[in-house]
Motif scaffolding. Structure first.
Motif, PDB file in Angstrom:
ATOM      1  N   GLU A  13       0.835  -1.192   0.000  1.00  0.00           N
ATOM      2  CA  GLU A  13       0.000   0.000   0.000  1.00  0.00           C
ATOM      3  C   GLU A  13       0.877   1.253   0.000  1.00  0.00           C
ATOM      4  OE1 GLU A  13      -3.259   0.076  -0.201  1.00  0.00           O
ATOM      5  OE2 GLU A  13      -3.513  -2.105  -0.124  1.00  0.00           O
ATOM      6  N   ILE A  14       0.262   2.378  -0.349  1.00  0.00           N
ATOM      7  CA  ILE A  14       0.965   3.655  -0.335  1.00  0.00           C
ATOM      8  C   ILE A  14       1.442   3.969   1.095  1.00  0.00           C
ATOM      9  CG2 ILE A  14       0.740   6.150  -0.695  1.00  0.00           C
ATOM     10  CD1 ILE A  14       0.755   4.617  -3.285  1.00  0.00           C
ATOM     11  N   ASN A  15       2.698   4.348   1.228  1.00  0.00           N
ATOM     12  CA  ASN A  15       3.316   4.760   2.497  1.00  0.00           C
ATOM     13  C   ASN A  15       3.376   3.646   3.542  1.00  0.00           C
ATOM     14  OD1 ASN A  15       3.485   7.295   1.318  1.00  0.00           O
ATOM     15  ND2 ASN A  15       1.672   8.090   2.360  1.00  0.00           N
ATOM     16  N   ASP A  16       3.354   2.404   3.102  1.00  0.00           N
ATOM     17  CA  ASP A  16       3.424   1.274   4.028  1.00  0.00           C
ATOM     18  C   ASP A  16       4.865   1.080   4.487  1.00  0.00           C
ATOM     19  OD1 ASP A  16       3.380  -1.104   5.404  1.00  0.00           O
ATOM     20  OD2 ASP A  16       2.209  -2.200   3.913  1.00  0.00           O
ATOM     21  N   GLU A  17       5.147   1.456   5.719  1.00  0.00           N
ATOM     22  CA  GLU A  17       6.499   1.387   6.263  1.00  0.00           C
ATOM     23  C   GLU A  17       7.010  -0.051   6.361  1.00  0.00           C
ATOM     24  OE1 GLU A  17       8.557   3.731   6.997  1.00  0.00           O
ATOM     25  OE2 GLU A  17       7.378   5.586   7.129  1.00  0.00           O
ATOM     26  N   GLN A  18       6.112  -1.020   6.457  1.00  0.00           N
ATOM     27  CA  GLN A  18       6.547  -2.414   6.541  1.00  0.00           C
ATOM     28  C   GLN A  18       7.224  -2.869   5.246  1.00  0.00           C
ATOM     29  OE1 GLN A  18       3.531  -5.126   7.908  1.00  0.00           O
ATOM     30  NE2 GLN A  18       2.935  -3.831   9.630  1.00  0.00           N
ATOM     31  N   TRP A  19       6.972  -2.150   4.163  1.00  0.00           N
ATOM     32  CA  TRP A  19       7.602  -2.460   2.892  1.00  0.00           C
ATOM     33  C   TRP A  19       8.592  -1.371   2.495  1.00  0.00           C
ATOM     34  CZ3 TRP A  19       7.609  -7.001   0.422  1.00  0.00           C
ATOM     35  CH2 TRP A  19       6.659  -7.951   0.840  1.00  0.00           C
ATOM     36  N   SER A  20       9.284  -0.855   3.491  1.00  0.00           N
ATOM     37  CA  SER A  20      10.323   0.139   3.228  1.00  0.00           C
ATOM     38  C   SER A  20      11.615  -0.562   2.834  1.00  0.00           C
ATOM     39  CB  SER A  20      10.571   1.004   4.470  1.00  0.00           C
ATOM     40  OG  SER A  20       9.518   1.917   4.664  1.00  0.00           O
TER      41      SER A  20
END
Length: 203
Positions: free
Chosen positions: A64-71
């Motif tokens: 998703e947009i801005n999903d920190e878990q996928w940083s």
């Protein structure tokens, strides 16, 4: 216990190596926001001979947009072909070249493109299955929309071997062969070293 080694990564960006969500909007980063449409496939390639693997639909992950878990951070593993500046990497042509090393063992998992060393028309994962409860039936569909550029998991040692074989078969290293997506934890473990003496030790 596996021996740890220093593995080289390169990134062309004036800001160097840094983590941000795979997808971000204008509010998150006004100067460098991106929406990437190519999903991650929750599948680990364990052999470079694997072809046409079928996964479940739920294994296709679009952050998703801005999903920190996928940083994380895009980088090139071990090598970079300067010819990429003529096309795919033209927008980074005048950016700073950054080199960093990850101290890890060859079992470290990294994300690589879903293309085998034979070329973009040859993929590891090619289909996904869907279960239709109302019909008690499972169907299979081909992954479309540049499925060869989706991301799959691979151990670092295997990813290095994939690049080696690709260089041999193709005669050069295209972006899809050497580009990886490092997780935020991996980026935090990188050691940037400005000393050319250090480069000589580990290339």
């Amino acid at each position: 216990m596996a021996e740890k080694i220093h593995t080289k990564f390169m990134r062309f960006d004036d800001k160097g190596f840094y983590s941000k969500p795979y997808n971000s909007d204008w509010e998150y980063d006004r100067l460098n926001h991106h929406c990437h449409i190519l999903p991650f496939i929750n599948y680990e390639v364990k052999s470079l001979d694997e072809r046409d693997i079928i996964v479940e639909e739920c294994d296709l992950i679009s952050p998703e947009i801005n999903d920190e878990q996928w940083s994380g951070c895009f980088a090139f593993l071990n090598t970079f072909d300067e010819r990429l500046f003529e096309n795919a990497m033209h927008f980074r042509r005048n950016h700073k070249k950054n080199i960093a090393y990850l101290l890890s063992d060859l079992d470290e998992i990294v994300w690589v493109r879903n293309s085998t060393h034979k070329g973009r028309l040859s993929t590891y994962v090619s289909k996904y299955s869907q279960y239709w409860e109302e019909h008690n039936q499972t169907t299979e569909s081909y992954i479309t929309g540049h499925g060869e550029l989706y991301w799959v998991k691979m151990k670092l040692g295997l990813a290095l071997k994939r690049i080696e074989l690709g260089l041999h078969d193709l005669g050069w290293s295209p972006e899809w062969l050497t580009e990886v997506f490092l997780t935020k934890d991996q980026v935090n473990k990188l050691k940037e070293v400005p000393s050319r003496k250090f480069f000589k030790l580990f290339r």
